[in-house]
Scaffold this motif. Structure first.
Motif, PDB file in Angstrom:
ATOM      1  N   GLU A   1       0.842  -1.203   0.000  1.00 14.57           N
ATOM      2  CA  GLU A   1       0.000   0.000   0.000  1.00 14.57           C
ATOM      3  C   GLU A   1       0.878   1.255   0.000  1.00 14.57           C
ATOM      4  O   GLU A   1       0.561   2.252  -0.663  1.00 14.57           O
ATOM      5  CB  GLU A   1      -0.900  -0.031   1.242  1.00 14.57           C
ATOM      6  CG  GLU A   1      -1.830   1.156   1.333  1.00 14.57           C
ATOM      7  CD  GLU A   1      -2.674   1.151   2.609  1.00 14.57           C
ATOM      8  OE1 GLU A   1      -2.800   0.092   3.248  1.00 14.57           O
ATOM      9  OE2 GLU A   1      -3.201   2.218   2.951  1.00 14.57           O
ATOM     10  N   ILE A   2       1.999   1.177   0.717  1.00 14.36           N
ATOM     11  CA  ILE A   2       2.890   2.349   0.816  1.00 14.36           C
ATOM     12  C   ILE A   2       3.531   2.641  -0.541  1.00 14.36           C
ATOM     13  O   ILE A   2       3.532   3.780  -1.007  1.00 14.36           O
ATOM     14  CB  ILE A   2       3.946   2.117   1.921  1.00 14.36           C
ATOM     15  CG1 ILE A   2       3.227   1.985   3.276  1.00 14.36           C
ATOM     16  CG2 ILE A   2       4.972   3.249   1.945  1.00 14.36           C
ATOM     17  CD1 ILE A   2       4.130   1.633   4.440  1.00 14.36           C
ATOM     18  N   GLU A   3       4.047   1.604  -1.191  1.00 13.54           N
ATOM     19  CA  GLU A   3       4.648   1.793  -2.527  1.00 13.54           C
ATOM     20  C   GLU A   3       3.602   2.313  -3.513  1.00 13.54           C
ATOM     21  O   GLU A   3       3.870   3.222  -4.301  1.00 13.54           O
ATOM     22  CB  GLU A   3       5.189   0.457  -3.060  1.00 13.54           C
ATOM     23  CG  GLU A   3       6.373  -0.106  -2.304  1.00 13.54           C
ATOM     24  CD  GLU A   3       6.704  -1.545  -2.735  1.00 13.54           C
ATOM     25  OE1 GLU A   3       7.893  -1.822  -2.934  1.00 13.54           O
ATOM     26  OE2 GLU A   3       5.783  -2.392  -2.855  1.00 13.54           O
TER      27      GLU A   3
ATOM     28  N   LYS B   1       0.849   4.000  -2.925  1.00 12.92           N
ATOM     29  CA  LYS B   1       0.483   5.392  -2.656  1.00 12.92           C
ATOM     30  C   LYS B   1       1.576   6.361  -3.088  1.00 12.92           C
ATOM     31  O   LYS B   1       1.293   7.469  -3.531  1.00 12.92           O
ATOM     32  CB  LYS B   1       0.155   5.570  -1.172  1.00 12.92           C
ATOM     33  CG  LYS B   1      -1.241   5.052  -0.817  1.00 12.92           C
ATOM     34  CD  LYS B   1      -1.506   5.219   0.661  1.00 12.92           C
ATOM     35  CE  LYS B   1      -2.956   4.918   1.014  1.00 12.92           C
ATOM     36  NZ  LYS B   1      -3.161   4.890   2.476  1.00 12.92           N
ATOM     37  N   GLN B   2       2.855   5.950  -2.959  1.00 16.45           N
ATOM     38  CA  GLN B   2       3.946   6.827  -3.413  1.00 16.45           C
ATOM     39  C   GLN B   2       3.842   7.076  -4.911  1.00 16.45           C
ATOM     40  O   GLN B   2       3.973   8.220  -5.373  1.00 16.45           O
ATOM     41  CB  GLN B   2       5.309   6.200  -3.079  1.00 16.45           C
ATOM     42  CG  GLN B   2       5.713   6.431  -1.635  1.00 16.45           C
ATOM     43  CD  GLN B   2       6.887   5.557  -1.201  1.00 16.45           C
ATOM     44  OE1 GLN B   2       7.327   4.658  -1.931  1.00 16.45           O
ATOM     45  NE2 GLN B   2       7.391   5.815  -0.008  1.00 16.45           N
ATOM     46  N   LEU B   3       3.587   6.016  -5.681  1.00 17.42           N
ATOM     47  CA  LEU B   3       3.478   6.161  -7.134  1.00 17.42           C
ATOM     48  C   LEU B   3       2.269   7.027  -7.500  1.00 17.42           C
ATOM     49  O   LEU B   3       2.346   7.880  -8.382  1.00 17.42           O
ATOM     50  CB  LEU B   3       3.345   4.788  -7.807  1.00 17.42           C
ATOM     51  CG  LEU B   3       4.564   3.877  -7.717  1.00 17.42           C
ATOM     52  CD1 LEU B   3       4.243   2.518  -8.327  1.00 17.42           C
ATOM     53  CD2 LEU B   3       5.751   4.512  -8.439  1.00 17.42           C
TER      54      LEU B   3
ATOM     55  N   HIS C   1       0.754   9.274  -5.630  1.00 15.35           N
ATOM     56  CA  HIS C   1       1.012  10.657  -5.211  1.00 15.35           C
ATOM     57  C   HIS C   1       1.818  11.389  -6.283  1.00 15.35           C
ATOM     58  O   HIS C   1       1.500  12.513  -6.673  1.00 15.35           O
ATOM     59  CB  HIS C   1       1.740  10.651  -3.867  1.00 15.35           C
ATOM     60  CG  HIS C   1       2.215  11.993  -3.415  1.00 15.35           C
ATOM     61  ND1 HIS C   1       1.340  12.965  -2.957  1.00 15.35           N
ATOM     62  CD2 HIS C   1       3.454  12.547  -3.393  1.00 15.35           C
ATOM     63  CE1 HIS C   1       2.045  14.051  -2.657  1.00 15.35           C
ATOM     64  NE2 HIS C   1       3.314  13.818  -2.915  1.00 15.35           N
ATOM     65  N   LYS C   2       2.855  10.703  -6.794  1.00 18.71           N
ATOM     66  CA  LYS C   2       3.681  11.298  -7.862  1.00 18.71           C
ATOM     67  C   LYS C   2       2.854  11.554  -9.114  1.00 18.71           C
ATOM     68  O   LYS C   2       3.149  12.467  -9.881  1.00 18.71           O
ATOM     69  CB  LYS C   2       4.841  10.366  -8.221  1.00 18.71           C
ATOM     70  CG  LYS C   2       6.035  10.531  -7.318  1.00 18.71           C
ATOM     71  CD  LYS C   2       7.260   9.876  -7.950  1.00 18.71           C
ATOM     72  CE  LYS C   2       8.182   9.347  -6.859  1.00 18.71           C
ATOM     73  NZ  LYS C   2       8.738   8.030  -7.194  1.00 18.71           N
TER      74      LYS C   2
ATOM     75  N   ARG D   1      -1.320  10.417   3.623  1.00 22.17           N
ATOM     76  CA  ARG D   1       0.098  10.288   3.959  1.00 22.17           C
ATOM     77  C   ARG D   1       0.294   8.986   4.745  1.00 22.17           C
ATOM     78  O   ARG D   1      -0.396   8.755   5.734  1.00 22.17           O
ATOM     79  CB  ARG D   1       0.489  11.496   4.806  1.00 22.17           C
ATOM     80  CG  ARG D   1       1.951  11.614   5.060  1.00 22.17           C
ATOM     81  CD  ARG D   1       2.260  12.898   5.804  1.00 22.17           C
ATOM     82  NE  ARG D   1       3.527  12.774   6.487  1.00 22.17           N
ATOM     83  CZ  ARG D   1       3.907  13.516   7.519  1.00 22.17           C
ATOM     84  NH1 ARG D   1       3.098  14.442   7.996  1.00 22.17           N
ATOM     85  NH2 ARG D   1       5.073  13.341   8.071  1.00 22.17           N
ATOM     86  N   THR D   2       1.218   8.141   4.291  1.00 21.20           N
ATOM     87  CA  THR D   2       1.366   6.787   4.848  1.00 21.20           C
ATOM     88  C   THR D   2       2.838   6.425   4.946  1.00 21.20           C
ATOM     89  O   THR D   2       3.577   6.577   3.978  1.00 21.20           O
ATOM     90  CB  THR D   2       0.651   5.765   3.924  1.00 21.20           C
ATOM     91  OG1 THR D   2      -0.715   6.160   3.778  1.00 21.20           O
ATOM     92  CG2 THR D   2       0.708   4.364   4.477  1.00 21.20           C
ATOM     93  N   VAL D   3       3.264   5.945   6.128  1.00 26.84           N
ATOM     94  CA  VAL D   3       4.659   5.532   6.297  1.00 26.84           C
ATOM     95  C   VAL D   3       4.715   4.160   6.965  1.00 26.84           C
ATOM     96  O   VAL D   3       3.758   3.737   7.620  1.00 26.84           O
ATOM     97  CB  VAL D   3       5.473   6.559   7.130  1.00 26.84           C
ATOM     98  CG1 VAL D   3       5.672   7.856   6.369  1.00 26.84           C
ATOM     99  CG2 VAL D   3       4.813   6.822   8.478  1.00 26.84           C
TER     100      VAL D   3
ATOM    101  N   GLN E   1      -0.914   5.856   9.079  1.00 22.67           N
ATOM    102  CA  GLN E   1      -1.392   6.858   8.133  1.00 22.67           C
ATOM    103  C   GLN E   1      -2.385   7.842   8.710  1.00 22.67           C
ATOM    104  O   GLN E   1      -3.016   7.605   9.732  1.00 22.67           O
ATOM    105  CB  GLN E   1      -1.968   6.212   6.887  1.00 22.67           C
ATOM    106  CG  GLN E   1      -3.145   5.296   7.114  1.00 22.67           C
ATOM    107  CD  GLN E   1      -3.460   4.547   5.829  1.00 22.67           C
ATOM    108  OE1 GLN E   1      -4.310   4.949   5.066  1.00 22.67           O
ATOM    109  NE2 GLN E   1      -2.757   3.460   5.595  1.00 22.67           N
TER     110      GLN E   1
END
Ligand code: ADP
Ligand code: MG
Length: 226
Positions: free
Chosen positions: A15-17, A19-21, A23-24, A31-33, A106
């Motif tokens: 899910e984190i990967e 969401k990063q893609l 977001h870009k 926001r998720t870490v 998140q």
């Protein structure tokens, strides 16, 4: 072909990967870490700001709430500690063999109208985008619309108009109307994203929460072909 080879053909991003893609690609996501210890989760929750949501991160689990892997509405450090441990216990019970990457911490998005924006690869038509209302509307009533990628603004507008439950987006029973422009924008950006990234085989924003103004994806799933 062995089961292992079959599995190697596609990969579920975390899910984190995912969401990063996204977001870009200009798609709004919470926001998720990643946390790998309870202390780290508390620290990250403090940085993100309460309330927060904790979720299991595992390549072997794609329906996180089915295994007790999602805790929402955590208001303080104590709630984060408890949720962190409960999630690990729940997942250990439900999926003892699952490999655990960690726990995603998140931002908790306010309640809104739940919709799904997704993409699948049709054997005949290739990449298609999908839109529907979240929850039972999609899972039980299969009330969804599809278009072949790439889609234009007119297609995205029609996709929203085609679903049976579209009146829900206009606001019912005291609920505010949903920002259709924000949904259209998400559909167009998903279409652009999968056009630019042909290795993406499946994608789901499930759900995306839509407000009177704006929308945000709180869960994201991407499968890529290797
Ligand atoms: P699953 O893998 O089971 O689909 P989700 O990440 O979609 O797990 O979480 C389950 C539900 O919890 C969502 O449908 C949504 O209602 C709620 N939820 C998840 N993340 C958030 C968040 N960041 N903010 C608000 N609600 C959330
Ligand atoms: Mg989900």
């Amino acid at each position: 072909m062995s089961a292992d080879q079959a599995r190697n053909e596609s990969r579920l991003l975390s899910e984190i990967e995912a969401k990063q893609l996204l977001h870009k690609a200009g798609i709004p996501v919470t926001r998720t870490v990643l946390a790998t210890t309870e202390e780290e989760a508390i620290d990250q929750a403090g940085q993100i700001g309460y309330p927060v949501v904790l979720k299991i991160v595992s390549p072997d689990i794609s329906h996180k709430s089915d295994v007790g892997g999602v805790k929402v509405g955590l208001e303080d450090a104590g709630a984060v500690s408890a949720a962190y441990n409960e999630i690990l216990v729940n997942v250990q019970k439900a999926e003892p063999d699952a490999s655990i990457t960690g726990i995603a911490v998140q931002q908790m998005a306010p309640a809104g109208t739940e919709v799904i924006v997704g993409m699948t690869t049709d054997p005949q038509f290739g990449p298609v985008v999908m839109f529907g209302l979240g929850g039972i509307m999609v899972e039980i009533l299969k009330d969804v619309s599809f278009r072949v990628v790439p889609v234009e603004e007119r297609d995205a507008t029609q996709m929203i108009d085609e679903i049976q439950g579209k009146a829900i987006l206009d606001g019912v029973r005291g609920q505010p109307p949903a920002d259709k422009a924000a949904i259209i924008d998400a559909i167009l950006k998903v279409s652009e994203f999968v056009t630019r990234n042909p290795d993406v085989r499946e994608l789901d924003l499930n759900p995306m929460l839509v407000y009177r103004e704006g929308a945000i994806a709180v869960d994201a799933r991407i499968i890529i072909s290797d």
